[in-house]
Design a protein around this motif. Structure first.
Motif, short mmCIF file in Angstrom:
data_model
loop_
_atom_site.label_atom_id
_atom_site.label_comp_id
_atom_site.label_asym_id
_atom_site.label_seq_id
_atom_site.Cartn_x
_atom_site.Cartn_y
_atom_site.Cartn_z
N LEU A 363 0.64 -1.22 -0.30
CA LEU A 363 -0.03 -0.16 0.09
C LEU A 363 0.97 1.38 -0.01
O LEU A 363 0.34 2.51 -0.27
N LEU A 364 1.99 1.46 0.51
CA LEU A 364 3.04 2.23 0.37
C LEU A 364 3.21 2.96 -1.45
O LEU A 364 3.70 3.89 -1.62
N TYR A 365 3.00 1.45 -2.24
CA TYR A 365 3.22 1.95 -3.48
C TYR A 365 2.79 1.70 -4.66
O TYR A 365 1.99 2.64 -5.32
N ILE A 366 0.54 1.18 -4.14
CA ILE A 366 0.50 0.77 -4.71
C ILE A 366 -0.82 2.43 -5.26
O ILE A 366 -0.94 2.79 -6.59
N PRO A 367 -1.09 3.42 -4.31
CA PRO A 367 -1.06 4.40 -5.15
C PRO A 367 -0.79 5.40 -6.27
O PRO A 367 -1.36 5.71 -6.58
N ALA A 368 0.71 5.50 -6.00
CA ALA A 368 1.80 5.64 -6.56
C ALA A 368 1.23 5.16 -8.46
O ALA A 368 1.38 6.33 -9.48
N VAL A 369 1.43 3.87 -8.04
CA VAL A 369 1.54 3.03 -9.34
C VAL A 369 0.24 3.01 -9.66
O VAL A 369 0.10 3.47 -11.25
N ILE A 370 -0.87 3.60 -9.38
CA ILE A 370 -2.48 3.62 -10.08
C ILE A 370 -2.35 4.61 -10.41
O ILE A 370 -2.87 5.41 -11.87
N GLN A 371 -2.20 5.76 -9.86
CA GLN A 371 -2.26 7.47 -10.41
C GLN A 371 -1.67 6.97 -12.17
O GLN A 371 -1.39 7.71 -12.76
N LEU A 372 -0.46 6.53 -12.14
CA LEU A 372 0.92 6.80 -13.15
C LEU A 372 -0.52 5.65 -14.01
O LEU A 372 -0.07 6.26 -14.86
N PHE A 373 0.01 4.88 -13.97
CA PHE A 373 -1.07 4.32 -14.91
C PHE A 373 -2.55 4.90 -15.59
O PHE A 373 -2.91 4.95 -16.20
N VAL A 374 -3.63 4.78 -14.25
CA VAL A 374 -4.74 5.73 -14.82
C VAL A 374 -4.36 6.58 -15.07
O VAL A 374 -4.66 7.34 -16.69
N LEU A 375 -3.20 7.58 -15.15
CA LEU A 375 -2.76 8.53 -16.60
C LEU A 375 -2.68 8.35 -17.52
O LEU A 375 -2.73 8.56 -18.81
N SER A 376 -1.34 7.31 -17.54
CA SER A 376 -1.18 6.81 -19.60
C SER A 376 -2.41 6.20 -19.62
O SER A 376 -2.11 6.60 -21.52
#
Length: 632
Positions: A363-376
């Motif tokens: 959960l430390l990394y998932i928010p940033a990963v989700i935001q990165l992929f959803v932007l892409s």
């Protein structure tokens, strides 16, 4: 830059920024020695665990040995050290639902501080200066301390017992860097949301609605995984906030599938995959309801996340099969949708890998990963939508050009036909004019012939009478008709001037009956008054008969008392009036009503819808009224 290179470039840029930021915020002060003990039966006093150090186990215990529903005590020794140069420190941890801290001074063995924190802890129970994932400690660097932590983790996972101690300034700097990364990604999401909203307002293109919902829902899910979301909306009921968060992810998934159905026109392109997509959406909705009820009542998120793995596998299999099957059937914009779908599948796969390998630590990394992929994904989808709109615009312009060309050809054909019709009409008009001229010529000749025959008969041969009143009257009537015909031909229309007709008629009859002009004629006639063809002959004959009767009968030769004939023709808004009288002998009886002239005058007035009144006393008085509306 070409459109198909924009998304990979931006994805690479965001990835570099995120990884660089993540590397910069790694914690460096993990506490090296943590002793762990499971809570003893009916023993929850911190001093009990402080004085019974023997019940604590080796800190290298395996994670699988923890009971997911158990309560654990942690013992941390904080020695006096010259490395601690500041007074205020922060003890931080990750994703623990309930944490109770007791700080004990080793010199006096007395608890000097008690605090509470944790993800599920109501905000009112957390001390000022603390947070859900850290405690702020005021330490004397010359003393040693023992920190006892009571851990009760109820999310269904084994607790992650990673604790870090650092000075407050270093902690705040690290938090600021982490916040900057999230602010950068969330700002990008907000900008894209505004762009999509404006694009939809301008174009009213429906896929913009689905991509807007997708971006907003997944962005909210990423935000819901952060503590700021709980503090803003569910400060006193954090469990509800953690349970609501996954609903955003389900909404984003459904929006993603609705975008596929709409943009690909999947119902027409492949009914089978269309039905499968609806089934998957139904599964997502059903699981969302089940997950919300189950997680809120049990606080067990482990089972929910394991079902997510199954749904993630279903998504990946369906989407991969879909675009492999449809690749040759879709156009370029729809293939960009396939690129976005591939990115979506990669994001799901990466999240699943993080959850499997790291459990709640992910959960430390998932928010940033989700935001990165959803932007892409959103950028790729926007490129696809823009290409689709551009293609539709080109097709529309092409169809307009085709319609213009077709319309031009139709107009050319119509102009050609019109030109041909105009030529035919000109020929017909010429022919009709010739016929009319011929007709007028023949009418004129016939009337002239009749008039000439009357003149010959009037003169007679050497042994005949030289005067015949009946023939003379007939000649005057024929002359009137000849005059009407002549005026119509001269005017080249269907109307003639009344004053011209009257004066020509008076002139002829005066020359015929009164060449010496013994009888005075007073004439008042409205000027430039045009009368239609169908009444011109009748009016001319009426005037002829009136004058003829007056010349023949009104003034016997033995009467020489200033004989006068008066004719007044006036007009008003809706009628034409003719007044005729003479100061002749008149008549005291009604015998005049049976004469041929008066009968003819009455009949002619009736034919052109006029009203007549006659007074034979003291000379004949005639009054005619013709309503203009009846002449149309």
């Amino acid at each position: 830059m070409k459109p198909d290179l924009v998304a990979p470039f931006l994805l690479f840029f965001l990835l570099v920024v995120s990884l660089k930021g993540s590397a910069a915020i790694q914690r460096t002060n993990e506490i090296p020695t943590v002793l762990i003990a499971q809570e003893q039966l009916n023993e929850d006093s911190p001093l009990f665990y402080y004085h019974n150090k023997s019940i604590f186990k080796n800190p290298k215990i395996k994670q699988d040995d923890f009971d997911a529903k158990g309560i654990y005590w942690l013992r941390i020794h904080i020695p006096a050290s010259k490395d601690y140069k500041k007074k205020t420190y922060v003890l931080s941890f990750n994703n623990l639902t309930y944490v109770d801290l007791t700080l004990i001074d080793d010199r006096s063995s007395v608890a000097i501080d008690n605090r509470k924190a944790g993800l599920f802890r109501p905000l009112k129970e957390i001390s000022p200066g603390d947070d859900r994932n850290h405690f702020t400690l005021e330490l004397d660097v010359t003393k040693t301390y023992t920190c006892l932590l009571k851990i009760h983790h109820i999310k269904g996972y084994s607790p992650q017992l990673d604790f870090y101690i650092e000075d407050q300034l270093a902690y705040l700097k690290r938090q600021q860097k982490e916040s900057n990364i999230y602010a950068f990604l969330e700002g990008a999401i907000i900008v894209l949301l505004l762009y999509i909203a404006l694009a939809w307002i301008v174009s009213r293109y429906r896929p913009y609605i689905w991509i807007f919902t997708f971006l907003m829902a997944v962005g909210m899910y990423s935000f819901a995984l952060q503590k700021d979301f709980i503090d803003l909306f569910f400060a006193e009921n954090p469990r509800l906030g953690w349970t609501i968060g996954p609903l955003f992810y389900r909404l984003g998934t459904i929006s993603f599938y609705l975008l596929l159905l709409d943009f690909l026109n999947l119902k027409k392109l492949s009914p089978l995959f269309y039905k499968l997509a609806l089934i998957i959406c139904l599964l997502v909705v059903s699981f969302a309801v089940f997950s919300f009820i189950y997680c809120y009542t049990t606080s067990n998120y482990y089972l929910s996340n394991r079902i997510n793995f199954i749904l993630g596998a279903i998504h990946i299999i369906y989407l991969s099969t879909l675009f492999i099957y449809l690749w040759k059937k879709v156009d370029e914009p729809q293939r960009f949708l396939a690129y976005g779908t591939t990115c979506f599948s990669l994001g799901i796969g990466l999240i699943v890998i993080l959850l499997v390998t790291m459990d709640e630590k992910s959960l430390l990394y998932i928010p940033a990963v989700i935001q990165l992929f959803v932007l892409s994904i959103t950028i790729i989808f926007l490129i696809a939508i823009r290409l689709r709109i551009r293609k539709q615009e080109l097709e529309y312009h092409k169809s307009i050009e085709i319609r213009v060309e077709e319309r031009t050809a139709e107009l050319h054909m119509a102009n050609t036909a019109l030109s041909k019709q105009q030529s035919e009409l000109l020929e017909k008009n010429t022919y009709i004019e010739t016929l009319i001229d011929e007709l007028n010529h023949r009418v004129k000749n016939n009337l002239q012939l009749l008039y000439s025959l009357g003149s010959l008969y009037q003169k007679g041969d050497k042994n005949s009478v030289t005067s015949n009143p009946a023939i003379q009257e007939m000649q005057s009537r024929i002359h009137t008709m000849m005059l009407v015909n002549q005026l119509l031909v001269h005017n080249k229309g269907n109307k003639l001037k009344l004053d011209q007709l009257v004066m020509e008629t008076i002139s002829y009859l005066q020359m015929l009956y009164d060449p010496k002009q013994r009888i005075a004629i007073d004439l008042y006639c409205v000027l430039d008054y045009w009368i239609p063809t169908h009444i011109s002959t009748s009016l001319g004959l009426i005037i002829t008969e009136l004058l003829t009767n007056a010349y023949k009968y009104a003034f016997p030769t033995e009467r020489e008392e200033s004989p006068t004939i008066t004719l007044e023709i006036t007009q008003s808004t809706d009628k034409l009036s003719i007044v005729f009288w003479d100061n002749g002998v008149g008549s005291d009886t009604l015998v005049a009503d049976s004469s041929l002239g008066i009968a003819l005058i009455r009949d002619l007035a009736r034919q052109i819808k006029g009203e007549i009144s006659i007074d034979p006393k003291n000379g004949y008085h005639y009054h005619f009224e013709f309503k203009k509306g009846l002449w149309k």
